[in-house]
Write a protein that holds these residues in place. Structure first.
Motif, PDB file in Angstrom:
ATOM      1  N   TYR A  82       0.835  -1.191   0.000  1.00  7.65           N
ATOM      2  CA  TYR A  82       0.000   0.000   0.000  1.00  7.65           C
ATOM      3  C   TYR A  82       0.877   1.251   0.000  1.00  7.65           C
ATOM      4  O   TYR A  82       2.096   1.191   0.196  1.00  7.65           O
ATOM      5  N   THR A  83       0.250   2.380  -0.260  1.00  8.89           N
ATOM      6  CA  THR A  83       0.949   3.660  -0.289  1.00  8.89           C
ATOM      7  C   THR A  83       0.853   4.318   1.090  1.00  8.89           C
ATOM      8  O   THR A  83       0.107   3.850   1.959  1.00  8.89           O
ATOM      9  N   THR A  84       1.573   5.402   1.279  1.00  5.86           N
ATOM     10  CA  THR A  84       1.564   6.070   2.583  1.00  5.86           C
ATOM     11  C   THR A  84       0.200   6.662   2.918  1.00  5.86           C
ATOM     12  O   THR A  84      -0.063   6.947   4.087  1.00  5.86           O
ATOM     13  N   ASP A  85      -0.667   6.832   1.932  1.00  4.72           N
ATOM     14  CA  ASP A  85      -2.019   7.309   2.236  1.00  4.72           C
ATOM     15  C   ASP A  85      -3.015   6.159   2.397  1.00  4.72           C
ATOM     16  O   ASP A  85      -4.223   6.362   2.441  1.00  4.72           O
ATOM     17  N   GLY A  86      -2.489   4.918   2.490  1.00  7.12           N
ATOM     18  CA  GLY A  86      -3.313   3.767   2.819  1.00  7.12           C
ATOM     19  C   GLY A  86      -3.978   3.057   1.656  1.00  7.12           C
ATOM     20  O   GLY A  86      -4.736   2.113   1.863  1.00  7.12           O
ATOM     21  N   VAL A  87      -3.698   3.459   0.430  1.00  4.21           N
ATOM     22  CA  VAL A  87      -4.320   2.824  -0.730  1.00  4.21           C
ATOM     23  C   VAL A  87      -3.605   1.498  -1.018  1.00  4.21           C
ATOM     24  O   VAL A  87      -2.413   1.473  -1.327  1.00  4.21           O
ATOM     25  N   VAL A  88      -4.347   0.386  -0.891  1.00  4.61           N
ATOM     26  CA  VAL A  88      -3.795  -0.951  -1.139  1.00  4.61           C
ATOM     27  C   VAL A  88      -3.699  -1.158  -2.647  1.00  4.61           C
ATOM     28  O   VAL A  88      -4.672  -0.957  -3.368  1.00  4.61           O
TER      29      VAL A  88
END
Length: 154
Positions: A82-88
């Motif tokens: 996932y990314t640092t903004d929580g998008v898996v």
């Protein structure tokens, strides 16, 4: 006189091109941008990771038992990326996925070598050891995070 005038016009034309008003774009410093993003993520999530010489940040949740794999080992790993903004962006099944570690991004391979079977970690991977800005990927130049569990060394 005519050739002198032609030469003058050519020189003026070229010199006007050299004095262009178009600014030169500075290259993007992905290392610096990634470091800021990682530090913000660490602070916002109250994390206390280790940092390796390569720039990988990792949090060992469980070391596991037995021996650790090498960067050329075949392993079965459960992972969620996932990314640092929580998008898996990717996740294996609970049974995991088989990999040869030398075919994966450097930060992922390195992080798995800190584990033993049953071990779990969170890997915070800057782009220089993940998806560098020059690769064809929607994550090029970005920080990615993986929650991983080493199920077996095959």
């Amino acid at each position: 006189m005519k050739s002198y005038l032609s030469t003058l016009i050519i020189v003026l034309a070229f010199s006007s091109c050299l004095n262009s008003e178009t600014p030169i774009e500075e290259p993007i410093d992905y290392d610096a941008l990634n470091e800021i993003e990682i530090q913000d993520y660490i602070t916002e999530n109250n994390l206390n990771p280790e940092k390796s010489d390569s720039g990988l940040y990792y949090i060992l949740k469980e070391e596991g038992v037995g021996v650790s794999p090498t960067t050329t080992s075949n392993v079965t790993v459960y992972y969620k990326g996932y990314t640092t903004d929580g998008v898996v962006f990717d996740e294996s099944t609970a049974d995991g996925t088989n990999f040869n570690l030398n075919g994966l991004i450097t930060g992922f391979s390195e992080g798995i070598t800190y584990l033993k079977e049953g071990g779990e970690a969170t890997l915070i991977i800057p782009s220089k050891i993940g998806y560098p800005y020059y690769v064809y990927s929607s994550f090029a130049g970005k920080v990615v995070i993986f929650d991983v569990k080493l199920l077996t060394i095959n």
